[in-house]
Design an enzyme around this catalytic site. Structure first.
Site, mmCIF file in Angstrom:
data_model
loop_
_atom_site.group_PDB
_atom_site.id
_atom_site.type_symbol
_atom_site.label_atom_id
_atom_site.label_comp_id
_atom_site.label_asym_id
_atom_site.label_seq_id
_atom_site.Cartn_x
_atom_site.Cartn_y
_atom_site.Cartn_z
ATOM 1 N N LYS A 1 61.234 58.062 42.607
ATOM 2 C CA LYS A 1 62.569 57.527 43.994
ATOM 3 C C LYS A 1 61.918 57.683 45.254
ATOM 4 C CE LYS A 1 66.458 59.458 45.803
ATOM 5 N NZ LYS A 1 67.270 60.570 44.907
ATOM 6 N N LYS B 1 64.212 53.840 41.205
ATOM 7 C CA LYS B 1 64.692 53.800 42.600
ATOM 8 C C LYS B 1 64.931 53.336 43.093
ATOM 9 C CE LYS B 1 68.922 56.294 44.046
ATOM 10 N NZ LYS B 1 68.885 58.151 44.121
HETATM 11 N N1 LIG Z 1 69.215 63.202 45.891
HETATM 12 C C1 LIG Z 1 70.371 62.225 46.272
HETATM 13 C C2 LIG Z 1 70.435 61.041 45.825
HETATM 14 N N2 LIG Z 1 71.412 60.832 44.491
HETATM 15 C C3 LIG Z 1 71.538 59.017 44.401
HETATM 16 C C4 LIG Z 1 71.312 59.103 45.767
HETATM 17 C C5 LIG Z 1 71.381 57.606 45.472
HETATM 18 C C6 LIG Z 1 72.491 56.524 44.885
HETATM 19 C C7 LIG Z 1 72.659 55.647 45.596
HETATM 20 O O1 LIG Z 1 72.657 54.842 47.078
HETATM 21 O O2 LIG Z 1 73.653 54.904 45.190
HETATM 22 C C8 LIG Z 1 70.653 59.545 46.256
HETATM 23 C C9 LIG Z 1 70.856 60.033 48.019
HETATM 24 C C10 LIG Z 1 69.507 60.305 48.928
HETATM 25 O O3 LIG Z 1 68.633 60.169 48.216
HETATM 26 O O4 LIG Z 1 69.546 60.139 49.782
#
Ligand SMILES: NCc1[nH]cc(CCC(=O)O)c1CC(=O)O
Ligand SMILES: [Mg+2]
Length: 324
Positions: free
Chosen positions: A196, A249
């Protein structure tokens, strides 16, 4: 003889093109992210995510029945937590009667066969909007993992089929797996957000959950987008620690990583086409600059072609409608 081969023969008409097409999308590919809020009869459009909504649990019930009827059989739940329940320890995240825990039960009651995955992360519960406990301006790892583990158990107890830790703390997959085994949740799976990246594409999501970081950014735990080898290391470690599914992601900018990981690992690979990717298509389409449906399909097929076995996407509903 010139030309020796004519590749265009296989592109002559739609019949032959569909006969030789290598990548076909189906409803089975999708995981549908859903945002839930407290209240009754609530269906709030998210400002930066046109045509995407936060649902109260009564509306959620209708929504999942509709999704099931369309052939969409897996959901990923996110809860929007009111400000007064946020703190630095994620206490509300462990509440057996919390919004997430009730949402899991709502989906399972409405649609028992629907696969329920839950977001395991701190940020919607954190007064700082970070994915872990904050101490002296830093996001601490091991104490945060302890809470994420408790959160996972709480979701499993409420009936989640899979927990999906999206926090990027080190060691959390092992800790969660061990706790699930110890408590007898041997069939509860883990979909790890393994690679991520610290991405600017999460902006609209943070609007959706009102979870933007109150200070700084997430670069001390989410990955540097310049890195490739690190993604493989992270993913292999999560598999060793017990992840059943690994996730990469965001989607579109990271398809090189998706292919590379797909070639390396022997577990299903999920890709999250994130909120900013959704918002860009919506905005350009609203302006009349891009053909919404055509661009949506091109992106989704590209994600699958790159190696995604599972696509988490806000377009799931639109795409499946179009597939007919
Ligand atoms: N743990 C938070 C989380 N879980 C999924 C997303 C993002 C998903 C999206 O942008 O569609 C995020 C945002 C972040 O890490 O700040
Ligand atoms: Mg890791």
């Amino acid at each position: 003889m010139y030309p020796l081969k004519r590749n265009r023969r296989l592109r002559t008409n739609e019949a032959i093109r569909s006969l030789v097409r290598e990548t076909i999308l189906s409803p089975n590919d999708f995981l549908v992210p859903l945002f839930v809020v407290e209240g009754k009869g609530v269906r709030q459009e998210i400002a930066s995510m046109p045509n995407y909504y936060r649902f109260s649990l009564d509306i959620l019930e209708k929504e999942v029945k509709e999704l099931w009827a369309m052939g969409l059989k897996s959901v990923l739940l996110f809860a929007m937590i009111p400000e007064h329940l946020k703190d630095n320890k994620g206490k509300e995240a462990l509440n057996p009667k919390g919004l997430m825990q009730r949402a899991i039960k709502t989906v399972k009651n409405a649609c028992p066969e629907m696969l329920v995955m839950t977001d395991v992360a701190f940020d919607p519960y954190s007064s700082y909007g970070h994915d872990g406990i904050v101490e002296d301006g830093e996001i601490v790892n091991d104490d945060s993992v302890e809470i994420l583990t408790g959160m996972s158990l709480s979701h499993a107890e409420a009936g989640a089929d899979f927990v999906a830790p999206s926090d990027m703390m080190d060691g959390r997959i092992l800790s969660i797996r061990e706790a699930l085994e110890d408590e007898g949740y041997t069939n509860t799976g883990i979909m790890a957000y393994s690679a991520k990246y610290a991405s600017a594409f999460y902006g609209p999501f943070r609007d959706a959950l009102d979870s933007a970081p109150g200070f700084g950014d997430k670069k001390t735990y989410q990955m540097d987008y310049a890195n490739r080898f690190e993604a493989i290391k992270e993913t292999e470690m999560d598999i060793d620690e017990g992840a059943d599914i690994v996730m990469i992601k965001p989607g579109l900018c990271y398809l090189d990583i998706v292919r590379e990981i797909k070639n390396e690992v022997d577990v299903p690979v999920a890709v999250y086409q994130v909120s900013g990717e959704y918002a860009m298509v919506k905005a350009a389409a609203e302006k009349g600059w891009l053909d919404h449906d055509a661009v949506m399909m091109e992106q989704l097929v590209a994600i699958k072609r790159a190696g995604a076995n599972i696509i988490a996407s806000y377009f799931a509903r639109d795409a499946v409608k179009l597939l007919g």
